[in-house]
Design a protein around this motif. Sequence first.
Motif, PDB file in Angstrom:
ATOM      1  N   SER A 293      42.901  55.353  37.618  1.00 37.38           N
ATOM      2  CA  SER A 293      42.826  54.568  36.387  1.00 37.38           C
ATOM      3  C   SER A 293      41.930  53.354  36.607  1.00 37.38           C
ATOM      4  O   SER A 293      41.636  52.963  37.728  1.00 37.38           O
ATOM      5  CB  SER A 293      44.227  54.135  35.954  1.00 37.38           C
ATOM      6  OG  SER A 293      44.799  53.327  36.950  1.00 37.38           O
ATOM      7  N   ALA A 294      41.514  52.758  35.521  1.00 30.21           N
ATOM      8  CA  ALA A 294      40.630  51.588  35.589  1.00 30.21           C
ATOM      9  C   ALA A 294      41.404  50.371  36.105  1.00 30.21           C
ATOM     10  O   ALA A 294      42.618  50.271  35.901  1.00 30.21           O
ATOM     11  CB  ALA A 294      40.063  51.300  34.205  1.00 30.21           C
ATOM     12  N   PRO A 295      40.726  49.456  36.755  1.00 29.01           N
ATOM     13  CA  PRO A 295      41.400  48.229  37.197  1.00 29.01           C
ATOM     14  C   PRO A 295      41.913  47.434  36.001  1.00 29.01           C
ATOM     15  O   PRO A 295      41.329  47.458  34.920  1.00 29.01           O
ATOM     16  CB  PRO A 295      40.315  47.451  37.932  1.00 29.01           C
ATOM     17  CG  PRO A 295      39.177  48.370  38.120  1.00 29.01           C
ATOM     18  CD  PRO A 295      39.341  49.490  37.167  1.00 29.01           C
ATOM     19  N   ASN A 296      43.016  46.721  36.206  1.00 31.83           N
ATOM     20  CA  ASN A 296      43.605  45.914  35.147  1.00 31.83           C
ATOM     21  C   ASN A 296      43.407  44.440  35.473  1.00 31.83           C
ATOM     22  O   ASN A 296      43.997  43.927  36.415  1.00 31.83           O
ATOM     23  CB  ASN A 296      45.098  46.218  35.009  1.00 31.83           C
ATOM     24  CG  ASN A 296      45.777  45.299  34.025  1.00 31.83           C
ATOM     25  OD1 ASN A 296      45.158  44.774  33.114  1.00 31.83           O
ATOM     26  ND2 ASN A 296      47.069  45.101  34.215  1.00 31.83           N
ATOM     27  N   PHE A 297      42.577  43.783  34.677  1.00 30.68           N
ATOM     28  CA  PHE A 297      42.343  42.354  34.863  1.00 30.68           C
ATOM     29  C   PHE A 297      42.956  41.530  33.735  1.00 30.68           C
ATOM     30  O   PHE A 297      42.807  40.314  33.718  1.00 30.68           O
ATOM     31  CB  PHE A 297      40.835  42.068  34.952  1.00 30.68           C
ATOM     32  CG  PHE A 297      40.197  42.673  36.164  1.00 30.68           C
ATOM     33  CD1 PHE A 297      40.494  42.198  37.426  1.00 30.68           C
ATOM     34  CD2 PHE A 297      39.315  43.733  36.039  1.00 30.68           C
ATOM     35  CE1 PHE A 297      39.920  42.760  38.546  1.00 30.68           C
ATOM     36  CE2 PHE A 297      38.724  44.299  37.152  1.00 30.68           C
ATOM     37  CZ  PHE A 297      39.031  43.802  38.405  1.00 30.68           C
TER      38      PHE A 297
ATOM     39  N   LEU B  80      47.082  38.251  46.495  1.00 30.01           N
ATOM     40  CA  LEU B  80      45.689  38.246  46.057  1.00 30.01           C
ATOM     41  C   LEU B  80      44.797  38.921  47.102  1.00 30.01           C
ATOM     42  O   LEU B  80      43.903  39.705  46.759  1.00 30.01           O
ATOM     43  CB  LEU B  80      45.224  36.812  45.803  1.00 30.01           C
ATOM     44  CG  LEU B  80      43.774  36.637  45.372  1.00 30.01           C
ATOM     45  CD1 LEU B  80      43.538  37.290  44.021  1.00 30.01           C
ATOM     46  CD2 LEU B  80      43.413  35.165  45.342  1.00 30.01           C
ATOM     47  N   GLY B  81      45.050  38.646  48.368  1.00 25.52           N
ATOM     48  CA  GLY B  81      44.288  39.295  49.431  1.00 25.52           C
ATOM     49  C   GLY B  81      44.481  40.803  49.425  1.00 25.52           C
ATOM     50  O   GLY B  81      43.520  41.564  49.601  1.00 25.52           O
ATOM     51  N   ILE B  82      45.692  41.247  49.207  1.00 26.29           N
ATOM     52  CA  ILE B  82      45.964  42.688  49.135  1.00 26.29           C
ATOM     53  C   ILE B  82      45.202  43.309  47.968  1.00 26.29           C
ATOM     54  O   ILE B  82      44.571  44.364  48.111  1.00 26.29           O
ATOM     55  CB  ILE B  82      47.474  42.953  49.011  1.00 26.29           C
ATOM     56  CG1 ILE B  82      48.181  42.626  50.325  1.00 26.29           C
ATOM     57  CG2 ILE B  82      47.749  44.399  48.599  1.00 26.29           C
ATOM     58  CD1 ILE B  82      49.690  42.627  50.223  1.00 26.29           C
ATOM     59  N   GLU B  83      45.238  42.652  46.819  1.00 24.42           N
ATOM     60  CA  GLU B  83      44.536  43.178  45.647  1.00 24.42           C
ATOM     61  C   GLU B  83      43.031  43.230  45.895  1.00 24.42           C
ATOM     62  O   GLU B  83      42.358  44.173  45.479  1.00 24.42           O
ATOM     63  CB  GLU B  83      44.843  42.337  44.400  1.00 24.42           C
ATOM     64  CG  GLU B  83      46.279  42.412  43.941  1.00 24.42           C
ATOM     65  CD  GLU B  83      46.712  43.809  43.548  1.00 24.42           C
ATOM     66  OE1 GLU B  83      45.910  44.559  42.954  1.00 24.42           O
ATOM     67  OE2 GLU B  83      47.865  44.169  43.839  1.00 24.42           O
TER      68      GLU B  83
ATOM     69  N   VAL C 182      43.014  47.759  41.555  1.00 19.30           N
ATOM     70  CA  VAL C 182      43.377  46.356  41.405  1.00 19.30           C
ATOM     71  C   VAL C 182      44.152  46.184  40.100  1.00 19.30           C
ATOM     72  O   VAL C 182      43.750  46.688  39.058  1.00 19.30           O
ATOM     73  CB  VAL C 182      42.111  45.468  41.383  1.00 19.30           C
ATOM     74  CG1 VAL C 182      42.470  44.023  41.120  1.00 19.30           C
ATOM     75  CG2 VAL C 182      41.359  45.604  42.679  1.00 19.30           C
ATOM     76  N   ASP C 183      45.264  45.461  40.173  1.00 20.95           N
ATOM     77  CA  ASP C 183      46.083  45.215  38.988  1.00 20.95           C
ATOM     78  C   ASP C 183      46.592  43.780  39.050  1.00 20.95           C
ATOM     79  O   ASP C 183      47.324  43.409  39.973  1.00 20.95           O
ATOM     80  CB  ASP C 183      47.256  46.195  38.945  1.00 20.95           C
ATOM     81  CG  ASP C 183      48.061  46.097  37.665  1.00 20.95           C
ATOM     82  OD1 ASP C 183      47.661  45.335  36.766  1.00 20.95           O
ATOM     83  OD2 ASP C 183      49.086  46.785  37.581  1.00 20.95           O
TER      84      ASP C 183
END
Length: 192
Positions: free
Chosen positions: A37-41, A103-106, A117-118
């Motif tokens: 799926s697309a990243p969620n920002f 944040l580092g994990i993402e 990334v979510d």
Amino acid sequence: MQRKGFHIRAAGGTLLLAHLLLVGWVTLRPLDVPWVSAPNFRPLAGIEADLALGPRAALRRIGEALALLAPLGVLLPAVGGRLNVSLWGSLLRTVTAAGLLSLGIEMFQTGVPGQVVDVDSLLLNTTGVALTHLAVVPAVRAGLRRRRVRRPRQAPDPAPSTCRAERPPGVTPTITRVGIAPQSDVLPASRP
């Protein structure tokens, strides 16, 4: 008591390292999936999508995100090992560290196949740490402080020493103050 504090910090550090390794393995391993799926920002969009799946699926997904980093709410203060700390200062330090870790994990997930990334994961992970910290740490610190007050520290019994070097030192000698120059009440006249 000092020795017990060291054991708590050492155990907290060991558990923290083990937990971070587990989190790294769960979140940063490549997944073999047919599509991604697309990243969620957009904040809360992922939570809305989870709620649209139904209550059971939403509870599972949101619960997983809350629980992923939740042990950090206890482990980070345990590694610090301080009992007399402001609740809000401790909470701020713990949540900031957990937020930066999340944040580092993402950010690392951008390079891992199958991981997306979510921003909602960042929010839920940090919220889980804050809730765990508030639920556990103040009560544990208060209990440890009460135990410390109830059981005062006792000085160890000195063992009889046979060697002169093992005897406790006596009173520290003091040196009397000696002036640098004799003091006079008359100041020398200034020269023109």
